[in-house]
Design an enzyme around this catalytic site. Structure first.
Site, PDB file in Angstrom:
ATOM      1  N   ASP A  72       0.601   0.062  13.228  1.00 39.37           N
ATOM      2  CA  ASP A  72       0.983  -1.251  12.713  1.00 39.37           C
ATOM      3  C   ASP A  72       1.188  -2.280  13.826  1.00 39.37           C
ATOM      4  O   ASP A  72       1.279  -3.481  13.556  1.00 39.37           O
ATOM      5  CB  ASP A  72       2.258  -1.141  11.869  1.00 39.37           C
ATOM      6  CG  ASP A  72       1.990  -0.405  10.563  1.00 39.37           C
ATOM      7  OD1 ASP A  72       0.819  -0.332  10.140  1.00 39.37           O
ATOM      8  OD2 ASP A  72       2.954   0.107   9.962  1.00 39.37           O
ATOM      9  N   LYS A 100      -6.320  -1.966   6.317  1.00 39.40           N
ATOM     10  CA  LYS A 100      -4.920  -2.362   6.149  1.00 39.40           C
ATOM     11  C   LYS A 100      -4.823  -3.572   5.212  1.00 39.40           C
ATOM     12  O   LYS A 100      -5.761  -3.869   4.493  1.00 39.40           O
ATOM     13  CB  LYS A 100      -4.311  -2.658   7.520  1.00 39.40           C
ATOM     14  CG  LYS A 100      -4.224  -1.414   8.410  1.00 39.40           C
ATOM     15  CD  LYS A 100      -3.234  -0.417   7.859  1.00 39.40           C
ATOM     16  CE  LYS A 100      -3.194   0.856   8.652  1.00 39.40           C
ATOM     17  NZ  LYS A 100      -2.431   1.915   7.985  1.00 39.40           N
ATOM     18  N   GLN A 111       0.696   7.821   4.417  1.00 33.16           N
ATOM     19  CA  GLN A 111       0.667   7.516   2.985  1.00 33.16           C
ATOM     20  C   GLN A 111      -0.038   8.623   2.214  1.00 33.16           C
ATOM     21  O   GLN A 111       0.413   9.052   1.153  1.00 33.16           O
ATOM     22  CB  GLN A 111      -0.014   6.167   2.749  1.00 33.16           C
ATOM     23  CG  GLN A 111       0.786   5.013   3.347  1.00 33.16           C
ATOM     24  CD  GLN A 111       0.136   3.666   3.137  1.00 33.16           C
ATOM     25  OE1 GLN A 111      -0.935   3.563   2.543  1.00 33.16           O
ATOM     26  NE2 GLN A 111       0.780   2.626   3.621  1.00 33.16           N
ATOM     27  N   GLY A 124       0.828  -1.205   0.000  1.00 38.35           N
ATOM     28  CA  GLY A 124       0.000   0.000   0.000  1.00 38.35           C
ATOM     29  C   GLY A 124       0.859   1.251   0.000  1.00 38.35           C
ATOM     30  O   GLY A 124       0.537   2.234  -0.682  1.00 38.35           O
TER      31      GLY A 124
HETATM   32  C1  S3P Z   1       3.007   3.697   6.211  1.00 36.77           C
HETATM   33  C2  S3P Z   1       1.944   4.317   6.797  1.00 36.77           C
HETATM   34  C3  S3P Z   1       0.894   3.594   7.532  1.00 36.77           C
HETATM   35  C4  S3P Z   1       1.315   2.179   7.898  1.00 36.77           C
HETATM   36  C5  S3P Z   1       2.012   1.476   6.788  1.00 36.77           C
HETATM   37  C6  S3P Z   1       3.239   2.250   6.323  1.00 36.77           C
HETATM   38  C7  S3P Z   1       3.976   4.527   5.471  1.00 36.77           C
HETATM   39  O1  S3P Z   1      -0.260   3.530   6.707  1.00 36.77           O
HETATM   40  O2  S3P Z   1       0.200   1.436   8.325  1.00 36.77           O
HETATM   41  O3  S3P Z   1       2.440   0.178   7.192  1.00 36.77           O
HETATM   42  O4  S3P Z   1       5.095   4.050   5.200  1.00 36.77           O
HETATM   43  O5  S3P Z   1       3.648   5.680   5.162  1.00 36.77           O
HETATM   44  P1  S3P Z   1      -1.320   4.748   6.638  1.00 36.77           P
HETATM   45  O6  S3P Z   1      -0.621   5.922   6.148  1.00 36.77           O
HETATM   46  O7  S3P Z   1      -2.374   4.284   5.664  1.00 36.77           O
HETATM   47  O8  S3P Z   1      -1.847   4.867   8.036  1.00 36.77           O
END
Ligand code: S3P
Length: 431
Positions: A313, A340, A160, A84
């Protein structure tokens, strides 16, 4: 026993992306050798970046960056696998690149929401076409350069989303402001600052705001050493707290970014004596150090509010620890867990129940009632690395006997997890 854990997943992907956008050769070390890093590296190679083979030992990788305008359209879809972070950050990069690309992924990734990034990126001037369902992969992004400026308030504290917008501002030469309800991990901001991209951030009424007012028209290559992933360290620390690793363990060279370390505070609240020794000689962009912990009887805790993004996480693992803590462990304000790699609330509830643990499910979290009874049964990971590892930890303790249906799921963020668990368990004093 002293251990290290694989490179940080969030930092590995950001370092690979920024090095690919720099003009010239960057040197990166400590990169995660795992599925998510491999997916993002492969996508960047398809777009023209020169990225060497990612080695299992974290040794140096050279990245030949192509600059903001040097990315080339790929004639085949970019397959981001399970990642993701890779997907959402690349959507930001591509939105400001002026090229078009099609992105897809595995079953889990294709079911995850992308509207949270495509909506602000559309406002900036990018266009998206969906092959199956609106707001989901596979999708084609048509980038535009320059993009329009954006002032965006996101209802979710998501690094993200924030990073996708910052990267679009960078590649698309647009000023961007992002407000989130609480501060999410700040790796993008730190890396930007370290390479001379003037990003500013701080608290505002209703949350946290990050601004990139005047993006530069190019970035130069850089050297960066990725620290161990504190989210991976969490699993081995939890195993030690539960008594699985004899007298305890020390995890060395692990990232200690305060936007990521709330799990250590929670372990402390549960009764553990967590020792954190920052290694200031190794600090650069990110704080690094050593964390050690020994076995202890745990008590239940309440988790919620602004700490949730700082341990998002680690929540499946906290729920698993709750099954072995005295009293109830209650998690609230964590509806994001449902979006997630799997619906992590449903996955934890279903699997804990399958092992005989009393659990209550809520839309935004769960309550877990701890006990001493042996936990036995089979769990369904739903292909989710953190679900697999949370039950891996529980299953390797005392008289528990837990069959994890898909142990390989751990490889996306923690290759070598099961071998390390066996090694730590072997350190237990013989009865
Ligand atoms: C991450 C942000 C988190 C996290 C993911 C990694 C990142 O997600 O859960 O494992 O590297 O920016 P979200 O931004 O959707 O909360």
């Amino acid at each position: 026993m002293k251990v290290t854990v694989p490179g940080d997943k969030s930092l590995t992907q950001r370092a690979l992306i920024l090095a690919s956008l720099a003009e010239g050769e960057s040197r990166l070390s400590g990169l995660l050798y795992g599925g998510d890093a491999a997916s993002t590296a492969a996508a960047l190679r398809c777009l023209g970046a020169g990225i060497g083979v990612l080695p299992p030992d974290g040794s140096e990788v050279l990245v030949e960056g192509v600059g903001f305008t040097g990315l080339t359209a790929s004639n085949r879809p970019l397959d981001l696998g399970n990642s993701g972070t890779g997907t959402r950050l690349l959507l930001g990069v591509l939105a400001g690149s002026g090229i078009s690309a099609t992105l897809t992924g595995d079953d889990s990734l294709r079911s995850r929401p992308m509207k949270r990034v495509t909506e602000p990126l559309t406002r900036m001037g990018a266009r998206f076409e969906y092959a199956a369902e609106a707001g989901r992969l596979p999708l084609t992004v048509h980038g535009r350069r320059p993009l329009d400026a954006l002032d965006w308030t996101t209802p979710i504290a998501s690094a993200q989303v924030k990073s996708a917008i910052l990267l679009a501002g960078l590649t698309g030469g647009a000023s961007v402001h992002v407000q989130e309800p609480a501060q999410s991990r700040d790796h993008t901001e730190r890396l930007f600052q370290s390479i001379g991209v003037p990003v500013q951030s701080g608290p505002v009424a209703g949350g946290w705001k990050v601004s990139l007012e005047s993006p530069p028209d190019r970035i130069w290559p850089f050297d960066f050493a990725v620290p161990g992933d504190v989210s991976s360290a969490a699993f081995v620390l939890a195993f030690a707290v539960l008594g699985g690793a004899g007298d305890g363990i020390e995890v060395e060279q692990v990232g200690l970014n305060p936007t990521r370390t709330a799990f250590l505070e929670v372990l402390q609240r549960m009764g553990a004596d967590v020792r954190v020794e920052p290694d200031t000689s190794a600090w650069g962009v990110e704080p690094v150090g050593r964390v050690s912990v020994g076995p202890v009887s745990l008590r239940g805790v309440e988790i919620g509010g602004a700490e949730v993004p700082r341990l998002i996480d680690e929540l499946p693992l906290i729920a698993a620890l709750g099954a072995r803590a005295e009293g109830v462990t209650s998690i609230t304000g964590a509806e994001e867990l449902r979006a997630k790699e799997s619906d992590r609330i449903a996955a934890m509830v279903e699997n804990l129940r399958a092992l005989g643990v009393r659990v209550e499910e809520r839309p935004d979290g769960l309550d877990v009632e701890g006990s001493n009874q042996p936990l036995r049964g089979r769990v369904r990971t739903r292909g989710d690395h953190r679900i697999a590892m949370a039950f891996g930890v529980l299953g390797a303790i005392g008289s528990n006997d837990i069959e994890v249906d898909d142990r390989a799921a751990a490889d996306v963020s923690f290759p070598g997890f099961w071998a390390l668990l066996d090694r730590l368990a072997g350190a237990r004093p013989r009865a």
